[in-house]
Design an enzyme around this catalytic site. Structure first.
Site, PDB file in Angstrom:
ATOM      1  N   LEU A  73       0.803  -1.231   0.000  1.00  0.00           N
ATOM      2  CA  LEU A  73       0.000   0.000   0.000  1.00  0.00           C
ATOM      3  C   LEU A  73       0.836   1.282   0.000  1.00  0.00           C
ATOM      4  O   LEU A  73       0.495   2.251   0.687  1.00  0.00           O
ATOM      5  CB  LEU A  73      -0.984   0.007   1.179  1.00  0.00           C
ATOM      6  CG  LEU A  73      -2.115  -1.018   1.125  1.00  0.00           C
ATOM      7  CD1 LEU A  73      -2.949  -0.966   2.409  1.00  0.00           C
ATOM      8  CD2 LEU A  73      -3.025  -0.782  -0.081  1.00  0.00           C
ATOM      9  N   CYS A 131      -6.252  -6.552   1.553  1.00  0.00           N
ATOM     10  CA  CYS A 131      -4.833  -6.462   1.208  1.00  0.00           C
ATOM     11  C   CYS A 131      -4.039  -7.492   2.010  1.00  0.00           C
ATOM     12  O   CYS A 131      -4.035  -7.450   3.241  1.00  0.00           O
ATOM     13  CB  CYS A 131      -4.267  -5.067   1.469  1.00  0.00           C
ATOM     14  SG  CYS A 131      -2.533  -4.985   0.972  1.00  0.00           S
ATOM     15  N   GLY A 244      -9.337 -11.313 -11.823  1.00  0.00           N
ATOM     16  CA  GLY A 244      -8.348 -12.345 -11.544  1.00  0.00           C
ATOM     17  C   GLY A 244      -7.859 -12.967 -12.835  1.00  0.00           C
ATOM     18  O   GLY A 244      -8.532 -13.818 -13.419  1.00  0.00           O
TER      19      GLY A 244
HETATM   20  C1  LIG Z   1       1.212  -4.758  -8.088  1.00  0.00           C
HETATM   21  C2  LIG Z   1      -0.189  -4.907  -7.566  1.00  0.00           C
HETATM   22  C3  LIG Z   1      -0.690  -3.990  -6.637  1.00  0.00           C
HETATM   23  C4  LIG Z   1      -1.992  -4.111  -6.150  1.00  0.00           C
HETATM   24  N1  LIG Z   1      -2.468  -3.182  -5.241  1.00  0.00           N
HETATM   25  C5  LIG Z   1      -3.752  -3.247  -4.822  1.00  0.00           C
HETATM   26  C6  LIG Z   1      -4.301  -2.238  -3.970  1.00  0.00           C
HETATM   27  O1  LIG Z   1      -3.645  -1.246  -3.619  1.00  0.00           O
HETATM   28  N2  LIG Z   1      -5.608  -2.373  -3.554  1.00  0.00           N
HETATM   29  C7  LIG Z   1      -6.369  -3.454  -3.952  1.00  0.00           C
HETATM   30  O2  LIG Z   1      -7.542  -3.544  -3.558  1.00  0.00           O
HETATM   31  N3  LIG Z   1      -5.882  -4.405  -4.777  1.00  0.00           N
HETATM   32  C8  LIG Z   1      -4.600  -4.336  -5.215  1.00  0.00           C
HETATM   33  N4  LIG Z   1      -4.111  -5.294  -6.070  1.00  0.00           N
HETATM   34  C9  LIG Z   1      -4.985  -6.428  -6.496  1.00  0.00           C
HETATM   35  C10 LIG Z   1      -5.621  -6.174  -7.866  1.00  0.00           C
HETATM   36  O3  LIG Z   1      -6.441  -5.023  -7.837  1.00  0.00           O
HETATM   37  C11 LIG Z   1      -6.445  -7.411  -8.332  1.00  0.00           C
HETATM   38  O4  LIG Z   1      -7.440  -7.683  -7.372  1.00  0.00           O
HETATM   39  C12 LIG Z   1      -5.581  -8.656  -8.502  1.00  0.00           C
HETATM   40  O5  LIG Z   1      -4.303  -8.330  -8.999  1.00  0.00           O
HETATM   41  C13 LIG Z   1      -6.233  -9.686  -9.426  1.00  0.00           C
HETATM   42  O6  LIG Z   1      -6.376  -9.211 -10.742  1.00  0.00           O
HETATM   43  P1  LIG Z   1      -5.300  -9.517 -11.928  1.00  0.00           P
HETATM   44  O7  LIG Z   1      -5.031 -11.002 -11.901  1.00  0.00           O
HETATM   45  O8  LIG Z   1      -5.959  -9.042 -13.177  1.00  0.00           O
HETATM   46  O9  LIG Z   1      -4.063  -8.755 -11.592  1.00  0.00           O
HETATM   47  C14 LIG Z   1      -2.809  -5.188  -6.577  1.00  0.00           C
HETATM   48  C15 LIG Z   1      -2.306  -6.117  -7.520  1.00  0.00           C
HETATM   49  C16 LIG Z   1      -1.027  -5.976  -8.026  1.00  0.00           C
HETATM   50  C17 LIG Z   1      -0.542  -6.978  -9.044  1.00  0.00           C
END
Ligand SMILES: Cc1cc2nc3c(=O)[nH]c(=O)nc-3n(C[C@H](O)[C@H](O)[C@H](O)COP(=O)(O)O)c2cc1C
Length: 304
Positions: A73, A131, A244
């Site tokens: 964060l 988180c 996801g």
């Molecule tokens: C580098 C990174 C930082 C992330 N930071 C946050 C965040 O600050 N708050 C949050 O709710 N999710 C955060 N996530 C989660 C993503 O929003 C998402 O739920 C998760 O990556 C699954 O989606 P994806 O497979 O398309 O990446 C983060 C994911 C990544 C990869």
């Protein structure tokens, strides 16, 4: 005429494709590549009341069909966001969703109250109670039903914008957590955040990430996330945002058919920043081919 718009309770989006929190910054790095107004919305990086430096490096490691992150964060805090980032974003007329996290209920309440009156560029608030990469707060609020519904109730009282609760997959039964968020007054659920994981560096013989544990995202988690959206859709009345491992249109269609009325793209934007726009065009073609005037015809159809 194809209508790409989608309705999530009180929230109406121009397209069902959003940028997932933590993967699109505040949008600024992508502004030279596209018109950000073509996105359904950008969920901005997780915001906390006070600035946070995040976790010690390394914070990211690639894994088979995905990645593990432990950013922790990192963000400039509420005051800097309001005084420096928001005025700039206001001018760009992008649709923004603020993702907020706190160590205490009080911090969530202050963040929601301040952001709800911050300007009309913010169209919703997303409570990050999932988180996996911080010592306190975050996931703590998202794993016990009574703790979650109490938090959502308190935020609901001060929040005049649509309220989204972002769920963690790191629980035994996501449906009881989802119902707790709905009971507390959530308008929308987004799911899922990352899965807790670990990579060991076999040379140093220690966990690779500075934080030791990180969150797994990307295609590796997709079937796990689709299952969670499918089960949650059958358990609550409020609309869902699925995410996801979405990279291709077929991936997004799986989430829509499982019950999501919108989807968010995270990790895929790192390898191809134009993923969201590509998927938007592909969805339009798909609906045309299927003779469907809008997305409504496929949301939840996998339930029979
Ligand atoms: C580098 C990174 C930082 C992330 N930071 C946050 C965040 O600050 N708050 C949050 O709710 N999710 C955060 N996530 C989660 C993503 O929003 C998402 O739920 C998760 O990556 C699954 O989606 P994806 O497979 O398309 O990446 C983060 C994911 C990544 C990869």
């Amino acid at each position: 005429m194809i209508d790409l718009g989608t309705r999530l309770g009180p929230l109406k989006l121009k397209t069902p494709f959003m940028a997932a929190s933590g993967t699109f910054g505040f949008g600024e790095e992508f502004a030279s590549l596209m018109d950000l107004r073509d996105l359904g919305a950008i969920v901005i990086n997780g915001l906390t009341l006070m600035p946070r430096k995040g976790n010690p490096p390394p914070r990211i490691v690639e894994t088979p069909a995905g990645m593990l992150n432990a950013i922790g964060l990192q963000n400039p805090g509420l005051d800097v966001f309001l005084s420096r980032e928001l005025p700039r974003l206001q001018k760009s007329q992008v649709k923004l969703i603020a993702n907020i996290a706190g160590d205490t209920e009080e911090e969530y309440v202050i963040l929601a109250r301040e952001l709800c009156t911050a300007g009309d560029v913010l169209i919703a608030i997303e409570l990050n109670v999932s988180c996996p990469n911080v010592q306190r707060g975050g996931i703590f609020f998202g794993t016990t039903p009574s703790t979650l519904s109490s938090l959502v109730e308190k935020v609901r009282r001060v929040c005049t914008l649509p309220l989204i609760v972002k769920l963690t997959p790191n629980v035994t039964d996501i449906t009881e957590i989802a119902r707790a968020a709905e009971d507390g007054g959530a308008d929308i659920l987004s799911l899922v955040n990352t899965f807790q994981g670990m990579v060991i560096d076999t040379v140093s013989r220690r966990p690779f990430l500075g934080n030791k544990i990180g969150g797994l995202s990307g295609p590796a988690m997709r079937p796990l996330a689709v299952r969670l959206v499918y089960e949650t859709y059958a358990s609550v009345e409020i609309p869902l945002i699925g995410m996801g491992g979405i990279e291709a249109l077929d991936d997004a269609l799986q989430f829509f058919m499982a019950g999501a009325a919108a989807v968010a793209i995270g990790s895929a934007s790192f390898s191809d920043p134009l993923t969201i726009l590509r998927l938007t065009g592909e969805l339009k073609n798909y609906l045309q081919r299927m003779n469907l005037p809008s997305l409504e015809g496929i949301i939840g159809v996998a339930h029979g």
